[in-house]
Scaffold this active site. Structure first.
Site, PDB file in Angstrom:
ATOM      1  N   GLU A 104       0.816  -1.226   0.000  1.00 39.51           N
ATOM      2  CA  GLU A 104       0.000   0.000   0.000  1.00 39.51           C
ATOM      3  C   GLU A 104       0.845   1.269   0.000  1.00 39.51           C
ATOM      4  O   GLU A 104       0.300   2.372   0.084  1.00 39.51           O
ATOM      5  CB  GLU A 104      -0.961  -0.047   1.196  1.00 39.51           C
ATOM      6  CG  GLU A 104      -1.995  -1.152   1.027  1.00 39.51           C
ATOM      7  CD  GLU A 104      -2.814  -1.431   2.275  1.00 39.51           C
ATOM      8  OE1 GLU A 104      -2.377  -1.049   3.377  1.00 39.51           O
ATOM      9  OE2 GLU A 104      -3.878  -2.059   2.140  1.00 39.51           O
ATOM     10  N   LYS A 106       5.826  -1.897   1.607  1.00 41.46           N
ATOM     11  CA  LYS A 106       5.259  -1.952   2.961  1.00 41.46           C
ATOM     12  C   LYS A 106       5.213  -3.381   3.496  1.00 41.46           C
ATOM     13  O   LYS A 106       5.520  -3.645   4.650  1.00 41.46           O
ATOM     14  CB  LYS A 106       3.838  -1.373   2.907  1.00 41.46           C
ATOM     15  CG  LYS A 106       3.087  -1.413   4.215  1.00 41.46           C
ATOM     16  CD  LYS A 106       1.681  -0.855   4.028  1.00 41.46           C
ATOM     17  CE  LYS A 106       0.909  -0.854   5.325  1.00 41.46           C
ATOM     18  NZ  LYS A 106      -0.485  -0.422   5.140  1.00 41.46           N
TER      19      LYS A 106
HETATM   20  O1  IFM Z   1      -5.591  -5.739   4.858  1.00 45.78           O
HETATM   21  C1  IFM Z   1      -4.568  -5.086   5.525  1.00 45.78           C
HETATM   22  C2  IFM Z   1      -3.644  -4.485   4.503  1.00 45.78           C
HETATM   23  O2  IFM Z   1      -3.065  -5.469   3.689  1.00 45.78           O
HETATM   24  C3  IFM Z   1      -2.556  -3.699   5.170  1.00 45.78           C
HETATM   25  N1  IFM Z   1      -3.131  -2.676   6.001  1.00 45.78           N
HETATM   26  C4  IFM Z   1      -4.015  -3.210   7.036  1.00 45.78           C
HETATM   27  C5  IFM Z   1      -5.133  -4.028   6.440  1.00 45.78           C
HETATM   28  C6  IFM Z   1      -6.002  -4.627   7.546  1.00 45.78           C
HETATM   29  O3  IFM Z   1      -5.243  -5.516   8.318  1.00 45.78           O
END
Ligand code: IFM
Length: 769
Positions: free
Chosen positions: A489, A602
């Site tokens: 992300e 990330k």
């Molecule tokens: O689904 C995840 C994502 O891949 C990374 N951020 C947090 C989300 C919820 O755990």
């Protein structure tokens, strides 16, 4: 750091997690890690008395509500608190921030899911008391929270008062989700608080009642009832308790809602609540339920490292507490039911990280969780239409079945602009649609559940493939997927994210395969699905587009480009951020736009592709991509390390796999006293199970066949776990020398063990030596 994992001895060995020191500045961690749950509700482990930094929370699965205004999204409301109890001991209010703590421990017993606190406290006016608090959220009766408090004055007689009741003034960090309802006391004994969610109109009713004993003799103290806005409580005056005598107070509470499948009305709920018994009887039933439904079902044993045994039990404890097994209209939130984080929404965390545990160890529950996705096809269709696509475009975050997308649009502050950062995932993190299809197929391969496929599975595979064919963009003589967020992300609006493209391709291929199969085996079913999803037309498009969908290939160094531009971006020294104790430390120096232009990942992105579609890539490609991407991966998502550990096992690097596992298993249990404040990390917890069973245990399903290729860490002497394959329960024991598989079923099971095809006859044991 005050959590200890080695306090349990003999029968309690590796079952206890203990906080040995009261830390008012780090309450959130213990509230979440020690949270109690039964899938119906999750109770944060705040204490009976209140503290400034606490976050009290009781979340009832599937009771979403949306506050007014465009900036709010539907979330799981924080229900009334039924656990508060304020004790006044000889005029001093019991508070650990006052007076002196002479002895303290708070322990979560994973085996029977009971939380206890033992305290020796000297009050500000100098009197000493022993206080023992215990509580549980019943696995046997999903509506019930039971608490017991035993107080012994040690230095003088005690005049005790207690104010206790139900407090509906709770909010979700400021947002009040409930309209005021009826408050009432029944029979001078049972307090009731009704409440109604403001938008979704769910009726909640809460009850609490108390029982008092002095030296084991029941008595009824003088009591006075008080009511306030959204609050009902009673002041109890039990009189004098003699020095060294013990007074015991039991508080049994219940919550029922109109979301319950067996909901009738408040009076029926009251009748159900009234029929519950005392703490010890309730506890016995609760403990038996944990034994029979959990520990006998999932008896995973790790020998060699005590903490690891405890960590896998911790995972199973929370997997049980977070999963609404009572209702297929509900799913698992990214924080389970242990905090406000992620608003109770379900993500791909369920299908890719948590579901493999249930698919492999309790297929009935896995089916139910997939049924939730099937029932939420209408919301996914709405999302597709809103975005000018076809088929089922599953929401990145989901809540109610019909909602469609519920991801909030604005997030954390941008360090450079000072404005909130836009969260693009709800718009363009689209791989979840293929992830759900993948989980359906995985479930089907493990279970052979034809009934599920006919009722839900084929439709999910087809509806998702219809979405993908409408999503693909024709560019020259190929199809592409542009402008997405992949699992990483930290990269937004990228073109041809490898994970997304490969998974979409996989989804199309599987839809084609099952379309062909149904044509031959079940043309009636195919005809009914064809009418609904325009399959004749779509089938043609699947074939044409799947064949031309661009799949980023390994370059000359065997590295698969994460997306079209990743490999040409700037590389910076990530050492300071990799070593930082704080997740997201990078954003103290850069904003997301800047990070977008750097080779910084990330969480597992190409790496998770190499795990899920493992037989499409050679060991050399896997190794090259590990070597390229891992140094650029900050593991800023809790989802990352488990995947890396499993891949390291596959690559034969036992030490690396184990060190990744050590870090993954300490995401909630480790020394960071802040990282779990908003709730435990459901996907990481599912990931821990996958590391143990799929990574070290080496269990895989490839192309519909079962494989077992264990890679036991050097420090472990044995690993035992059960799995289900097509309805047969296999009990597997791996040691450094051998692998033993007991087929407990009446059918032979075929599998490949360490590369050799074997068949284990019904009710027999196979061992490698
Ligand atoms: O689904 C995840 C994502 O891949 C990374 N951020 C947090 C989300 C919820 O755990």
């Amino acid at each position: 750091m005050s959590l200890k994992y080695d306090k349990g001895t003999e029968k309690s060995k590796n079952w206890l997690i203990t906080e040995t020191q009261f830390q008012p500045e780090a309450l959130g961690k213990v509230e979440a890690v020690f949270s109690l749950g039964n899938g119906y509700m999750g109770l944060r482990s705040t204490t009976e008395e209140r503290y400034a930094n606490e976050a009290r929370g009781n979340f009832v699965a599937g009771t979403f509500n949306k506050f007014l205004g465009d900036k709010e999204v539907t979330e799981l409301p924080n229900a009334a608190d039924m656990t508060e109890m304020i004790f006044t001991l000889n005029g001093d209010t019991f508070q650990l921030t006052d007076g002196d703590i002479l002895d303290f421990d708070r322990t979560l017993n994973l085996k029977d899911a009971e939380l206890s606190r033992h305290i020796h406290w000297r009050s500000p006016s100098g009197s000493e008391y022993k206080l023992i608090f215990t509580r549980f959220v019943s696995l046997d009766n999903k509506h019930i929270i039971a608490q017991k408090v035993a107080i012994t004055p040690l230095s003088s007689d005690l005049t005790l008062t207690l104010r206790s009741g139900i407090n509906g003034q709770m909010t979700n960090t400021g947002t009040q989700h409930f309209k005021e309802g009826v408050l009432r006391l029944y029979d001078q004994k049972i307090m009731k608080l009704e409440a109604h969610t403001t938008e979704s109109n769910i009726d909640f009713v809460h009850f609490s009642q108390h029982a008092f004993k002095k030296e084991n003799i029941n008595f009824t103290p003088k009591n006075t009832i008080f009511m306030d806005r959204r609050k009902i409580f009673t002041a109890f005056e039990p009189g004098i308790i003699k020095k060294n005598e013990t007074v015991t107070i039991e508080k049994v509470s219940g919550v029922y809602t109109s979301r319950d499948k067996d909901w009738i009305d408040v009076d029926t709920a009251l009748a159900n609540f009234t029929s519950t018994s005392d703490y010890d009887t309730l506890f016995q039933a609760h403990r038996n339920a944990w034994e029979s439904q959990v520990w006998e079902q999932y008896p995973i044993q790790i020998e060699g490292v005590d903490f690891d045994q405890l960590a896998i039990r911790f995972a199973i404890y929370h997997l049980t507490g977070m999963t609404p097994v009572h209702d297929n209209r509900m799913n698992i939130s990214a924080k389970g039911l242990s905090g406000e984080g992620y608003k109770g929404h379900a993500f791909w965390d369920t299908e890719i990280f948590v579901l493999p545990f249930f698919t492999t160890s309790n297929p009935k529950i896995a089916r139910q969780l997939l049924e939730y996705r099937s029932l939420s096809i209408p919301g996914a269709v709405r999302k597709a239409i809103d975005n000018n696509y076809e088929g089922a475009m599953f929401p990145w975050e989901s809540a109610w079945l019909e909602d469609g997308e519920v991801t909030p649009v604005w997030g954390a502050a941008d360090i450079i602009t000072g404005e909130p950062t836009k969260i693009w995932s709800g718009f363009i993190e689209q791989h979840i649609t293929a992830d759900i299809a993948f989980a359906v197929w995985q479930y089907y391969q493990f279970t052979g559940d034809q009934d599920f496929m006919e009722k839900h599975g084929y439709e999910l595979l087809f509806a998702t493939a219809v979405f993908w064919q409408s999503r693909l963009e024709e560019k020259g003589n190929r199809y592409e997927i542009t402008g997405v967020v992949g699992p990483d992300e930290y990269k937004e609006h990228v073109d041809n994210n490898a994970f997304t493209n490969y998974m979409a391709h996989w989804n199309l291929e599987k839809a084609i395969h099952y379309h062909d199969l149904l044509q031959e085996k079940n043309p009636e079913l195919l005809a009914s699905l064809s009418a609904k999803w325009d399959l004749p037309n779509n089938y043609q498009k699947w074939q044409e587009k799947a064949a031309k969908l661009y799949l980023p290939q390994p370059n000359t160094e065997l590295v698969i480009p994460q997306d079209d531009t990743y490999l040409s971006k700037k590389i910076i020294d990530l050492a300071p951020y990799k070593e930082a104790s704080q997740v997201g430390a990078l954003f103290l120096d850069y904003n997301l736009d800047q990070v977008n232009d750097m080779q910084i990942t990330k969480q597992a992105d190409v790496m998770i592709l190499l795990y899920l579609l493992e037989n499409e890539f050679s060991p050399e490609v896997k190794q090259a991509n590990w070597d390229y991407y891992e140094p650029k991966t900050l593991h800023d998502s809790s989802l990352s390390r488990a995947t890396h550990s499993i891949l390291a096992s596959d690559l034969g690097d036992k030490d690396l796999a184990y060190s990744m596992f050590e870090k993954a298993s300490r995401i909630d249990l480790g020394p960071n006293m802040k990282s779990s404040d908003a709730g435990i990390h459901a996907a990481s917890i599912g990931g821990i199970w996958q590391v143990v069973v799929n990574g070290f245990g080496g269990v895989r399903m490839l192309d519909g066949k079962l494989y077992l290729h264990p890679h036991l860490p050097e420090k472990w002497t044995a690993l035992q776990f059960p799995i289900y394959w097509k309805g047969s329960r296999l009990e597997i024991k791996v040691t450094q020398e051998s692998t033993t598989i007991t087929n407990t079923s009446d059918n032979a099971v075929a599998l490949a063990l360490n590369g050799t095809e074997i068949s284990i006859l019904a009710n027999t044991t196979f061992t490698t030596n």
